[in-house]
Design a protein around this motif. Structure first.
Motif, PDB file in Angstrom:
ATOM      1  N   ARG A  34       0.761  -1.241   0.095  1.00  0.00           N
ATOM      2  CA  ARG A  34      -0.151  -0.014   0.181  1.00  0.00           C
ATOM      3  C   ARG A  34       0.711   1.314  -0.013  1.00  0.00           C
ATOM      4  O   ARG A  34       0.455   2.258  -0.837  1.00  0.00           O
ATOM      5  CB  ARG A  34      -0.791  -0.131   1.072  1.00  0.00           C
ATOM      6  N   GLU A  37       2.083   1.792  -3.464  1.00  0.00           N
ATOM      7  CA  GLU A  37       1.285   2.304  -4.120  1.00  0.00           C
ATOM      8  C   GLU A  37       0.961   3.919  -4.047  1.00  0.00           C
ATOM      9  O   GLU A  37       0.518   4.566  -4.918  1.00  0.00           O
ATOM     10  CB  GLU A  37      -0.234   1.559  -3.943  1.00  0.00           C
ATOM     11  N   TRP A  38       0.950   4.088  -2.847  1.00  0.00           N
ATOM     12  CA  TRP A  38       0.946   5.332  -2.467  1.00  0.00           C
ATOM     13  C   TRP A  38       1.935   6.461  -3.232  1.00  0.00           C
ATOM     14  O   TRP A  38       1.417   7.495  -3.654  1.00  0.00           O
ATOM     15  CB  TRP A  38       0.793   5.839  -1.082  1.00  0.00           C
ATOM     16  N   HIS A  41       0.917   6.964  -6.763  1.00  0.00           N
ATOM     17  CA  HIS A  41      -0.064   7.775  -6.901  1.00  0.00           C
ATOM     18  C   HIS A  41       0.380   9.310  -6.827  1.00  0.00           C
ATOM     19  O   HIS A  41      -0.108   9.978  -7.606  1.00  0.00           O
ATOM     20  CB  HIS A  41      -1.277   7.333  -5.880  1.00  0.00           C
ATOM     21  N   ALA A  44       1.938  10.436  -9.993  1.00  0.00           N
ATOM     22  CA  ALA A  44       0.975  10.845 -10.958  1.00  0.00           C
ATOM     23  C   ALA A  44       0.318  12.029 -10.619  1.00  0.00           C
ATOM     24  O   ALA A  44      -0.287  12.556 -11.672  1.00  0.00           O
ATOM     25  CB  ALA A  44      -0.049   9.901 -10.992  1.00  0.00           C
ATOM     26  N   VAL A  45       0.239  12.599  -9.359  1.00  0.00           N
ATOM     27  CA  VAL A  45      -0.554  14.050  -9.151  1.00  0.00           C
ATOM     28  C   VAL A  45       0.348  14.896  -8.898  1.00  0.00           C
ATOM     29  O   VAL A  45       0.055  16.162  -9.459  1.00  0.00           O
ATOM     30  CB  VAL A  45      -1.375  13.363  -7.848  1.00  0.00           C
ATOM     31  N   VAL A 120      -4.180  15.367  -2.520  1.00  0.00           N
ATOM     32  CA  VAL A 120      -3.849  14.193  -1.536  1.00  0.00           C
ATOM     33  C   VAL A 120      -3.963  14.820  -0.263  1.00  0.00           C
ATOM     34  O   VAL A 120      -2.908  15.751   0.091  1.00  0.00           O
ATOM     35  CB  VAL A 120      -2.852  13.170  -1.754  1.00  0.00           C
ATOM     36  N   ARG A 146      -8.187  12.702  -2.204  1.00  0.00           N
ATOM     37  CA  ARG A 146      -7.914  11.391  -1.589  1.00  0.00           C
ATOM     38  C   ARG A 146      -7.231  11.520  -0.224  1.00  0.00           C
ATOM     39  O   ARG A 146      -6.319  12.356  -0.127  1.00  0.00           O
ATOM     40  CB  ARG A 146      -6.942  10.809  -2.752  1.00  0.00           C
ATOM     41  N   TRP A 148      -5.578   9.508   2.938  1.00  0.00           N
ATOM     42  CA  TRP A 148      -4.843   8.538   3.476  1.00  0.00           C
ATOM     43  C   TRP A 148      -4.527   8.709   5.244  1.00  0.00           C
ATOM     44  O   TRP A 148      -4.416   9.938   5.371  1.00  0.00           O
ATOM     45  CB  TRP A 148      -3.650   8.254   2.756  1.00  0.00           C
ATOM     46  N   GLY A 211      -2.976   7.698 -16.148  1.00  0.00           N
ATOM     47  CA  GLY A 211      -4.037   7.858 -15.042  1.00  0.00           C
ATOM     48  C   GLY A 211      -3.961   9.197 -14.246  1.00  0.00           C
ATOM     49  O   GLY A 211      -4.688   9.318 -13.493  1.00  0.00           O
ATOM     50  N   ALA A 212      -2.815  10.029 -14.582  1.00  0.00           N
ATOM     51  CA  ALA A 212      -2.524  10.980 -13.654  1.00  0.00           C
ATOM     52  C   ALA A 212      -3.372  12.297 -14.390  1.00  0.00           C
ATOM     53  O   ALA A 212      -4.155  12.606 -14.542  1.00  0.00           O
ATOM     54  CB  ALA A 212      -0.890  11.577 -14.094  1.00  0.00           C
TER      55      ALA A 212
END
Length: 223
Positions: A34, A37-38, A41, A44-45, A120, A146, A148, A211-212
């Protein structure tokens, strides 16, 4: 003369280290995927104009500020600066909002001010019961961010209020905080690796990852 307090003190130190080793082993088993993956992500942002917001209370505030400093500055390798703000470090905003709206709103109102869809929010709490962080999570998700969280053991209300949580299974606040620091560093490592993998070698500029969101950059310009 031998210090009679030395043996139990040494044993306590060993126990502290054993607790941390156990917590890290569980974290590695349960949450390493995880965290990476963060990082992907974020890669991408942030390079296309997105922003990371972070908050915590007490020692967790220091951890959140550590994270944003690594993104605005650098972690290990040279790379561009990225937008990351520690909400608790905005002292005038925190005290004004706390005075006018109550301490529970000190982060939620800043999220409403600074957050944009696609951004995020990272929240750190050893207990997972901080009302101001839960309010921030609710506000952020409604605004399209998003969210977290890094918390202590489940169950806790903050873990339930966010999109995804990494919950450290440990009995002591110190062990949870120490594991959170490792998680922050792992997040930075995976972010840097993902950014490096998407950099266009010819232009030397971050390439748009799959996907960004170019829309995030457009929204940022209009905000």
């Amino acid at each position: 003369m031998t210090d009679p307090l030395a043996p139990p003190t040494l044993e306590a130190a060993h126990e502290h280290c054993r607790a941390l080793q156990d917590a890290l082993a569980r974290f590695r088993h349960d949450h390493l995927d995880r965290i990476t993956e963060w990082g992907g992500h974020l890669a991408a942002v942030l390079p296309v104009g997105g922003r990371l917001l972070a908050a915590g209370n007490g020692g967790s505030a220091a951890q959140a500020q550590h994270l944003t400093a690594e993104l605005v500055g650098r972690y290990q390798r040279e790379r561009p600066a990225f937008s990351a703000i520690s909400l608790h470090a905005e002292t005038s905003s925190v005290t004004a909002i706390g005075n006018d709206y109550g301490f529970d709103q000190v982060y939620a109102r800043q999220v409403a001010a600074h957050g944009r869809p696609g951004d995020v929010l990272v929240l750190l709490s050893t207990s997972g019961h901080s009302a101001n962080l839960i309010a921030a999570a609710v506000t952020a998700r409604r605004a399209g961010l998003r969210v977290w969280a890094l918390t202590g053991p489940r169950p806790n209300p903050l873990a339930e209020a966010v999109d995804e949580a990494c919950c450290v299974e440990a009995g002591s606040t110190a062990t949870v905080q120490e594991t959170h620091l490792v998680a922050v560093h792992l997040l930075c490592e995976s972010f840097d690796a993902a950014v490096a993998a998407t950099v266009d070698a010819t232009a030397g500029r971050p390439a748009r990852a799959a996907g960004a969101a170019a829309p995030v950059a457009a929204r940022r310009r209009m905000s």
